[in-house]
Design a protein around this motif. Structure first.
Motif, PDB file in Angstrom:
ATOM      1  N   UNK A  42       0.789  -1.248   0.000  1.00  0.00           N
ATOM      2  CA  UNK A  42       0.000   0.000   0.000  1.00  0.00           C
ATOM      3  C   UNK A  42       0.811   1.283   0.000  1.00  0.00           C
ATOM      4  N   UNK A  43       2.061   1.231   0.456  1.00  0.00           N
ATOM      5  CA  UNK A  43       2.747   2.498   0.718  1.00  0.00           C
ATOM      6  C   UNK A  43       3.243   3.199  -0.545  1.00  0.00           C
ATOM      7  N   UNK A  44       3.149   4.516  -0.513  1.00  0.00           N
ATOM      8  CA  UNK A  44       3.663   5.343  -1.601  1.00  0.00           C
ATOM      9  C   UNK A  44       4.211   6.637  -0.993  1.00  0.00           C
ATOM     10  N   UNK A  45       5.431   6.982  -1.361  1.00  0.00           N
ATOM     11  CA  UNK A  45       6.073   8.178  -0.792  1.00  0.00           C
ATOM     12  C   UNK A  45       6.027   9.318  -1.811  1.00  0.00           C
ATOM     13  N   UNK A  46       5.476  10.453  -1.382  1.00  0.00           N
ATOM     14  CA  UNK A  46       5.342  11.628  -2.259  1.00  0.00           C
ATOM     15  C   UNK A  46       6.626  12.467  -2.215  1.00  0.00           C
ATOM     16  N   UNK A  47       6.823  13.316  -3.210  1.00  0.00           N
ATOM     17  CA  UNK A  47       8.008  14.184  -3.199  1.00  0.00           C
ATOM     18  C   UNK A  47       8.094  14.955  -1.884  1.00  0.00           C
TER      19      UNK A  47
ATOM     20  N   UNK B  31       4.271  23.346  -5.656  1.00  0.00           N
ATOM     21  CA  UNK B  31       4.503  21.962  -6.113  1.00  0.00           C
ATOM     22  C   UNK B  31       3.770  20.978  -5.198  1.00  0.00           C
ATOM     23  N   UNK B  32       3.752  21.284  -3.908  1.00  0.00           N
ATOM     24  CA  UNK B  32       3.011  20.439  -2.955  1.00  0.00           C
ATOM     25  C   UNK B  32       1.533  20.430  -3.347  1.00  0.00           C
ATOM     26  N   UNK B  33       1.010  21.616  -3.649  1.00  0.00           N
ATOM     27  CA  UNK B  33      -0.401  21.724  -4.034  1.00  0.00           C
ATOM     28  C   UNK B  33      -0.671  20.952  -5.328  1.00  0.00           C
ATOM     29  N   UNK B  34       0.278  21.050  -6.253  1.00  0.00           N
ATOM     30  CA  UNK B  34       0.124  20.348  -7.543  1.00  0.00           C
ATOM     31  C   UNK B  34       0.094  18.827  -7.329  1.00  0.00           C
ATOM     32  N   UNK B  35       0.979  18.326  -6.470  1.00  0.00           N
ATOM     33  CA  UNK B  35       1.010  16.881  -6.195  1.00  0.00           C
ATOM     34  C   UNK B  35      -0.294  16.470  -5.513  1.00  0.00           C
ATOM     35  N   UNK B  36      -0.724  17.249  -4.515  1.00  0.00           N
ATOM     36  CA  UNK B  36      -1.939  16.887  -3.781  1.00  0.00           C
ATOM     37  C   UNK B  36      -3.154  16.869  -4.714  1.00  0.00           C
ATOM     38  N   UNK B  37      -3.240  17.858  -5.618  1.00  0.00           N
ATOM     39  CA  UNK B  37      -4.331  17.894  -6.596  1.00  0.00           C
ATOM     40  C   UNK B  37      -4.330  16.634  -7.453  1.00  0.00           C
ATOM     41  N   UNK B  38      -3.133  16.234  -7.892  1.00  0.00           N
ATOM     42  CA  UNK B  38      -3.020  15.053  -8.753  1.00  0.00           C
ATOM     43  C   UNK B  38      -3.437  13.790  -7.987  1.00  0.00           C
ATOM     44  N   UNK B  39      -3.064  13.723  -6.708  1.00  0.00           N
ATOM     45  CA  UNK B  39      -3.467  12.560  -5.892  1.00  0.00           C
ATOM     46  C   UNK B  39      -4.990  12.537  -5.773  1.00  0.00           C
ATOM     47  N   UNK B  40      -5.561  13.697  -5.497  1.00  0.00           N
ATOM     48  CA  UNK B  40      -7.027  13.788  -5.322  1.00  0.00           C
ATOM     49  C   UNK B  40      -7.753  13.329  -6.577  1.00  0.00           C
TER      50      UNK B  40
END
Ligand SMILES: Cc1ncc(COP(=O)(O)O)c(C=O)c1O
Length: 379
Positions: free
Chosen positions: A343-348, A357-366
Motif C-alpha cells: 500500500x505504501x507510496x512516498x510523495x516528493x 509543487x506540494x499543491x500540484x502533487x496533492x491535486x493530482x493525488x485527489x
C-alpha cells in the motif's frame, strides 16, 4: 513511463545551491589540510553530532550499514546469537545482523507507526537473544519505552536503527540517546546527507565507543598493533566537513519538511487514502511522506504520467526477498508488514520543495483516488 519530470522526488541541487558558499569553504579547508580520511573535520563533526544527539560519544564511519555492523560487534554479538528486528525496513537492518554472524529474528510492525510492535517482541525472545534493534522508519521513533523495558528485563542490548531519523524525538528526548547505541546513515538523500557515503554510531557507553573506534580502523589500539579483527570503515574528511556545515541547518530543514507535511495532509484530508500519522510519543522528522492507498500501483502510474516522481519504501519486506528466503519466513508470516508493502507510496518531499509543487502533487493525488466524502455521499 515517466512524462517530463515536473515535480522530482528529491532535489539535492536545490539544497547545495542554498548553502554553496559554506560547503565550498568546507571542501577547501579539507583540500588545504589534506586530511582526507578521519582528521580534524571528522573529529569536530563527531563532537557536534554527539551533542546534537544527547550522547557523550559519536563515532563517524563510512556508512549506516557499517554503523549497524560495528554496533553489533561492540555488543559482542556473533554466531549463535539472535537479534530481534523488523521485516519492514531497508534491507541493511537485517543484513547487518548477518554480517555479524548472528541470526535475525523478525517481528511484525505496528501498522499505525510502521515501527516494531513492542507487544510482539516478548514472544520472539529465546535464550540466544542478545539485542533488540528497533528501526525508526520514515523518520519516526519506534515506541522506545516498552522496548527498553523489555530489554532491561531480559538483559538485552537496544541498538536503534536511526538511519532515517536525524533529529527525531521520543518523549522529548533525541533518538540516538535512548538505546545503548544508535546507528545513523548520512547517505546523500537522508535528512542529514553527506556528499558520498557516511554513517555514525552514537552512544554514551565509553566501552562500546572504544571498541567501535578501533573496529572502524583495522582494530588498532595504536598504529600497526591490531588487538581486534577490524575493518576499513573510516569516514572521509570531505564528508565530515560537509556534515558539520549541514548539521547547523538541520533543524530549520526539519521544520520545512514538517510544514510541507502539514500542507499535504491538510489538502489530502478527504481523500480516499491514509495520510501518515505522527504518534503521540514523538516528533516525526519525515524523512519520507508515506501514504497508504489501496491501488498504490495505479496511483503511482497516474502520478508518473503527470510528471510527479514518487518512491516505494519498501515494495517487498525483507523476509520475502529471494536473498533472505533462508531466514525461514514465508508469505503470511508478518501480515502488517506485507500489507504495508502493497500500500505504501512516498510523495516528493525535501525542505526546498515549493508550496505550489506540494499543491500540484496533492491535486493530482485527489484526482487519481477520489474524494471520500463524495464516495460516501453517492451511496
Ligand atoms: C533503515 C535503514 N537502515 C540502514 C541503512 C543503511 O545505511 P547506508 O545506506 O548508509 O549504509 C539505511 C539507509 O539506506 C536505512 O534506511
Amino acid at each position: 513511463m515517466m512524462a517530463n519530470v515536473k515535480v522530482p522526488y528529491l532535489d539535492l541541487k536545490a539544497q547545495y545551491q542554498s548553502i554553496k558558499p559554506e560547503i565550498d569553504a568546507a571542501i577547501a579547508r579539507v583540500l588545504d589540510s589534506c586530511q582526507f580520511v578521519l582528521g580534524s573535520e571528522v573529529a569536530a563533526f563527531e563532537q557536534d553530532f554527539a551533542a546534537y544527539s544527547g550522547t557523550t560519544q559519536c563515532i563517524a564511519l563510512n556508512s549506516g550499514t557499517s554503523a549497524l555492523h560495528l554496533a553489533l560487534l561492540a555488543a559482542k554479538i556473533g554466531p549463535g546469537d539472535e537479534v530481534i528486528t523488523v521485516p519492514f525496513t531497508f534491507v541493511a537492518s537485517v543484513a547487518a545482523v548477518l554480517y555479524a554472524g548472528a541470526k535475525p529474528v523478525l517481528v511484525d510492525i505496528d501498522p499505525s507507526s510502521f515501527t516494531i510492535d513492542p507487544a510482539a517482541i516478548e514472544a520472539a525472545i529465546t535464550s540466544r537473544t542478545k539485542a533488540i534493534m528497533p528501526v525508526h522508519l520514515y523518520g519516526q521513533a519506534a515506541n522506545l519505552d516498552p522496548i527498553v523495558e523489555i530489554a532491561r528485563r531480559h538483559g538485552l542490548v537496544v541498538i536503534e536503527d536511526a538511519a532515517q531519523a536525524h533529529g527525531a524525538k521520543y518523549k522529548g528526548r533525541p533518538v540516538g540517546s535512548i538505546g545503548d547505541m544508535a546507528c545513523f546513515s548520512f547517505y546523500p538523500g537522508k535528512n542529514l546527507g553527506a556528499y558520498g557515503e557516511g554513517g555514525a554510531v552514537t552512544t554514551s557507553n565509553p566501552e562500546y565507543a572504544r571498541a567501535i573506534r578501533m573496529l572502524r580502523d583495522w582494530g588498532q589500539d595504536r598504529k600497526y598493533h591490531h588487538v581486534l579483527r577490524g575493518y576499513n570503515y573510516r569516514m572521509e574528511g570531505f564528508q565530515g566537513a560537509i556534515l558539520r556545515v549541514k548539521l547547523k541547518h538541520l533543524d530549520k530543514w526539519t521544520e520545512a519538511r514538517r510544514a510541507i507535511v502539514r500542507q499535504y495532509s491538510d489538502l489530502l484530508v478527504d481523500c480516499d487514502i491514509e495520510t501518515p500519522k505522527e504518534m503521540a510519543w514523538g516528533r516525526h522528522v519525515y524523512h519520507v511522506y508515506t501514504l497508504r492507498a489501496d491501488d498504490r500501483d495505479g496511483l503511482q502510474a497516474t502520478l508518473a504520467a503527470e510528471g510527479i516522481q514518487t518512491g516505494i519504501h519498501y515494495p517487498v519486506p525483507v523476509h520475502l526477498q529471494p536473498a533472505y528466503a533462508d531466514l525461514g519466513y514465508g508469505p503470511g508470516a508478518f501480515p502488517h508488514a506485507e500489507k504495508a508493502a502493497k500500500q505504501v507510496l512516498s510523495l516528493p518531499l525535501y525542505p526546498e520543495l515549493p508550496s505550489q509543487a506540494v499543491a500540484q502533487v496533492a491535486e493530482a493525488v485527489k484526482r487519481a483516488v477520489g474524494d471520500k466524502t463524495q464516495i460516501v455521499g453517492s451511496r
